[in-house]
Enzyme design. Sequence first.
Site, mmCIF file in Angstrom:
data_model
loop_
_atom_site.group_PDB
_atom_site.id
_atom_site.type_symbol
_atom_site.label_atom_id
_atom_site.label_comp_id
_atom_site.label_asym_id
_atom_site.label_seq_id
_atom_site.Cartn_x
_atom_site.Cartn_y
_atom_site.Cartn_z
ATOM 1 N N ASP A 60 0.853 -1.180 0.000
ATOM 2 C CA ASP A 60 0.000 0.000 0.000
ATOM 3 C C ASP A 60 0.896 1.239 0.000
ATOM 4 O O ASP A 60 1.686 1.439 0.917
ATOM 5 C CB ASP A 60 -0.880 -0.033 1.251
ATOM 6 N N THR A 87 -3.241 5.225 -3.887
ATOM 7 C CA THR A 87 -2.178 5.977 -3.219
ATOM 8 C C THR A 87 -0.852 5.803 -3.932
ATOM 9 O O THR A 87 -0.026 6.699 -3.931
ATOM 10 C CB THR A 87 -2.024 5.513 -1.771
ATOM 11 N N THR A 88 -0.645 4.641 -4.521
ATOM 12 C CA THR A 88 0.601 4.441 -5.251
ATOM 13 C C THR A 88 0.535 5.162 -6.589
ATOM 14 O O THR A 88 1.465 5.865 -6.969
ATOM 15 C CB THR A 88 0.850 2.944 -5.499
ATOM 16 N N ASP A 137 -8.838 -0.391 1.962
ATOM 17 C CA ASP A 137 -8.800 0.288 0.667
ATOM 18 C C ASP A 137 -10.064 -0.020 -0.119
ATOM 19 O O ASP A 137 -10.715 0.879 -0.656
ATOM 20 C CB ASP A 137 -7.593 -0.180 -0.146
#
Lengths: 656, 535
Positions: free
Chosen positions: A191, A224-225, A517
Amino acid sequence: MDYLADFGAKLGLHMNVLKSNSFMAGDHDVETILSSTQLSRGTMPFQYLDIPLAVERLKNARTILNVLAQYEELSNQYVNCDKSTIYFDKHDIHKREILCRLAITDGQLSFMYLRVSLFVGVPRKSHLEPIADQRLFKDEATEEKGERARMASFVGAVAIADLVKTTLGPKGMDKILQSTGRGHSVTVTNDGATILKSLHIDNPAAKVLVDISKVQDDEVGDGTTSVVVLAGELLREAEKLVHTKIHPMTIISGYRMAAECARNALLEKVVDNKLDAEKFKTDLMKIAMTTLSSKILSQDKEHFAKLAVDAVMRLKGSTNLESIQIIKKPGGSLKDSFLDEGFILDKKIGVGQPKRIENAKILVANTAMDTDKVKIYGARVRVDSMAKVAEIEVAEKEKMREKVQKIINHGINCFVNRQLIYNFPEELFADAGILAIEHADFDGIERLALVTGGEIASTFDNPESVKLGHCKLIEEIMIGEDKLIHFSGVEMGQACTIVLRGASPHMLDEAERSLHDALCVLSQTVNDSRVLFGGGWPEMVMAKAVDELARKTPGKKSHAIEAFSRALVAIPTIIADNAGLDSAELVAQRAEHHKEGSTAGIDVISGSVGDMAELGISEAFKVKNAVLLSATEAAEMILRVDEIITCAPRRREDRM
Amino acid sequence: MALAFDEYGRPFIIIREQEQKTRLRGLDAQKANISSGKAVARILRTSLGPKGMDKMLQSPDGDVTITNDGATILEQMDVDNQIAKLMVELSRSQDYEIGDGTTGVVVMAGALLEQAEKLLERGIHPIRIAEGYEVASRIAFEHLERIAHKFEFGASDVEPLVQTCMTTLSSKIVNRCKRSLAEIAVKAVLAVADLERKDVNLDLIKVEGKVGGKLEDTELIYGIVVDKDMSHPQMPKQIEDARIAILTCPFEPPKPKTKHKVDIDTVEKFQTLRQQEQKYFDDMVQQCKDVGATLVICQWGFDDEANHLLMNRNLPAVRWVGGVELELIAIATGGRIVPRFQELTPEKLGKAGLVREKAFGTTKDRMIYIEHCANSRAVTIFIRGGNKMMIEETKRSIHDALCVARNLIRNNSIVYGGGSAEISCSIAVEAAADKYPGVEQYAIRAFADALDAIPMALAENSGLQPIETLSAVKSQQIKENNTCCGIDCNDVGTNDMREQNVFETLIGKQQQLLLATQVVKMILKIDDVISPSEY
């Protein structure tokens, strides 16, 4: 030694014996001199302003020239021989020769620089500095300007992007994070937000990226990445443009146009199935599976996607994920995880109390059940005999008994308190056949209140006005080795519990993050039901639109717009690379497909170009939109910087 | 020097501990000061104008700030040099007075210092330079007044105000949506402005930011936003026609200031005390209820018991509200802040049409909106943005825009931006210089040259040829006798700032000139710098 005294008198200065070093020219009588002068012996090479000056005895000009050359190299300044003076040891016999060779004038003591006498005893660095360099900042504060500043931020940001790059996509790899704190606890995750959060970063530009990833996590939960990678790619492209002498401001305006255009392209392609409940649910299912496929849960993604969708559907549009409780219990396998419609409280039932209650009436409370403190300020108990102590104790007990009685009067058979319940009241409850649960934490209490429909009470004087919670069955259940309390058949179906099982705590932690997530994305999608296809399809759509815009735009901006499209394409490329596929080939193939406006994307599993609609890979529009906007914003912010000023770090006591 | 020699050639010391001080005198001192002043100006120079670059500042704790607001940069720069500190003060006072033009004033001062250095080298006495500058600044000041335009606006016609705010915002990172932000700023200022007295109390405008969403989501709320949530999770989330009790006393038994002891020595006392305590809580809640309050806002915390009682009586409450926010709420709702329960009366309650709790994002961020207040004089600008730095920067930009709008309401004169005012002043000062006999003439001319520095920096930052552009614009101004010609930073194609709608406030510009001149005068008068050397 007379010589030293003479030297001191001439200068009007005293030599600080302790601070001075003497450098011995010959090796005779060393010991005697040292002991008589109390000078410590200096060692060669002699250091002045951190530059070794006299590497060996200054015998001839060549040595000095070498020293000067070294000095020039280190300080980036040329030594102007005409303006420089050279100071000699009185005993130097080669003086004349050296002077002729170097054309440097012979200097006299005392040494003056800008009419300030400089050398007090031994020259120290601090003497030169205030004059040599107009210092603006405090010690250790640094300033980086122009190209260097830009370079520093590019390097920092790109490094961060590269760090998390390999975790992107379904075949992305995980990272192990080891904390420096006690125990060196280990986290395994892919994550992006979690990775970046745990990094200690010094580079300010990198911090910007960490920040956007954090915000992305807060706002939409997933991507998020991607957001960091996209921002990194944008900056990488920008760096190339800056090298070709395009002004950052031009790049920014190009990026802005491109981002706007990309967003519009996405908007055109979204699918909204809000009205069709059945289809919407399959959409959610697809999104959950897509999100989960890049995580540790990918083996059982269908199972978990179903869990997540069910849980989110229960929320009925609210984004408050707190009502979904995730309990982690090591043991079993991931497949054994389940969603419970009721509510599970990780607590034990008091001793001697019923283990199973049907048609429970629950009072949820937040009150002190130890000794009820007197809240009036300054009150204290003062007694003069043991008998009185006993009396008061009795009164106290009586008070507690009354309180318990009041609680019982509510007609309940289950009492859940946030604070401790002491043995005495617990006993009373047991006598009345009431299940008492103590020390349920705050979240648990709130959730329980939400689930059972009761309200959190703190006073118990008017039972009729307190709303009690209801549930059909309370029982103690076993998960693995632990006993938990299970409330089933609750009134309000909003909250639910997901019990995760797994082999190790690390696994469970990662599973929780992945599930979180998925839940975040789903809950956001419920509110904004627009959906896109996944597998790099949106990036290709955007890239195509942006490319077209670039062709239409006159002027230098078009370079920036093209760069934007290149950065967009980088994401599917990375996904393919991470999966060990031939990215160049795949992306090219896909670009071919996209001419017809199809739904082709990368099918990482089979390693070819596939139809995303058929494969059921979907992503929420909101996530993509947020990725696009925040990445552009962050890139813009970093591009606008042309100077970095770093303050001296605050000194901390080293506690280790 | 502090070191003198007696008749035998032996040195003796006049000022004690001289070796522990560094000292600069005379021309050296002035040069050193000038060069450090210039260094500060050089840092800010690139931030000027719509195409100016930002600076990234890292605080001692490692927090990152990205900004191009001059005052903020200087404030956080951790400056050690004395003269540099003066420059920091300079930009801060511009910030306090005007709120905008904080970069410009430092660049201007830097340019003046640069010119002064040249004059010093020619042997002109610093005091004469200072006097010349003073004269020149007066000329420029008056000239600005002459070229200023007044423009009329009313409550209905806010377009000119919006345009001016847009000029301010265009140099910030938020220029993507400068139009909407400018409108928000103008509306906010007009909402709190007292048009008759021409006064604006900016304290009534609260700027609140929350990470998330995008810049376009920034909104103006006619009311107050408090970053708190209801004290009890089950209290109603929405209250219509709220009557608000604003309390500064805690929902707890009183704690008298005088030292006292309540001794419990018998069982009876113990029990009466208990009853009293219960009654006390009961009374507090009842009192609030009795006066007809439907919402309690309290500066302090509640006891769990009180909290439940409030919940039980259906009286929603908010706790731990900060003092400033409390005051704003009181102003907005027309209520009075009540320090004791006994003094609670129906008249002291505030009124609001709608109070609601709103949740954001996936984390449990909730805020309370108090809207449709009885007295809508207090407003809140609620900023959303991609990340914390963006929000902070937007806050600063909005602050600047608010200040500009306020200045316009105070004094509705404007000058044209884009360096046009400076060029025009420079021409006027140049022309006036010849009339002054004496050495001051040189200083006045130098002042005119210094004025050119701002348009020059603008042009440079916009990627134009600075000297070429400046001379072209200057000749155009003289030829056409048009004071609106400036630097075309955005590459629109016209030099006329009237067409580009680039305005700045007259007082802002005037203040810039005055402050810059003052500081430069001060710096020039220093001829001795004594500082303890550090070790």
